[in-house]
Design an enzyme around this catalytic site. Structure first.
Site, mmCIF file in Angstrom:
data_model
loop_
_atom_site.group_PDB
_atom_site.id
_atom_site.type_symbol
_atom_site.label_atom_id
_atom_site.label_comp_id
_atom_site.label_asym_id
_atom_site.label_seq_id
_atom_site.Cartn_x
_atom_site.Cartn_y
_atom_site.Cartn_z
ATOM 1 N N MET A 1 40.648 40.852 51.610
ATOM 2 C CA MET A 1 38.661 40.819 50.634
ATOM 3 C C MET A 1 39.457 42.583 49.337
ATOM 4 S SD MET A 1 35.263 43.069 51.905
ATOM 5 C CE MET A 1 36.047 43.025 53.471
ATOM 6 N N PRO A 2 39.065 42.015 48.674
ATOM 7 C CA PRO A 2 39.860 43.113 47.160
ATOM 8 C C PRO A 2 38.228 43.778 47.287
ATOM 9 C CG PRO A 2 40.278 40.850 46.581
ATOM 10 C CD PRO A 2 39.464 40.708 47.739
ATOM 11 N N ILE A 3 38.727 45.476 46.867
ATOM 12 C CA ILE A 3 37.632 45.904 46.705
ATOM 13 C C ILE A 3 38.594 46.869 45.289
ATOM 14 C CG2 ILE A 3 36.644 48.002 47.554
ATOM 15 C CD1 ILE A 3 37.388 47.474 50.405
ATOM 16 N N ILE A 39 34.914 39.586 47.048
ATOM 17 C CA ILE A 39 35.259 40.576 46.618
ATOM 18 C C ILE A 39 34.108 41.632 46.255
ATOM 19 C CG2 ILE A 39 35.740 40.837 43.798
ATOM 20 C CD1 ILE A 39 36.672 38.088 43.450
ATOM 21 N N ARG A 40 34.387 42.953 46.089
ATOM 22 C CA ARG A 40 33.400 43.945 46.308
ATOM 23 C C ARG A 40 33.781 44.840 44.802
ATOM 24 N NH1 ARG A 40 32.141 40.846 49.359
ATOM 25 N NH2 ARG A 40 31.940 40.855 51.617
#
Length: 60
Positions: A1-3, A39-40
């Site tokens: 999960m990209p942050i 994506i966050r």
């Protein structure tokens, strides 16, 4: 999960912050091939009195 974390000076309209979140999400999704749902994006708005440039607070 990209942050993704974005720090910027306060004062922009909430619509512009929403547009930034949307555009960053799309760019990361396209670049990494990541599902947008994973994506966050965290936007931190910093008061101008707490951001310095050349030794002087921006809020002066």
């Amino acid at each position: 999960m990209p942050i993704i974390s974005v720090q910027m000076l306060e004062g922009r309209p909430k619509e512009k912050v929403a547009e930034l979140i949307h555009n960053v999400t799309n760019t990361v999704s396209e670049t990494l091939g990541a599902d947008k749902e994973t994506i966050r994006v965290i936007v931190t708005e910093i008061p101008k009195t707490h951001w310095g440039k050349a030794g002087v607070p921006m809020g002066k």
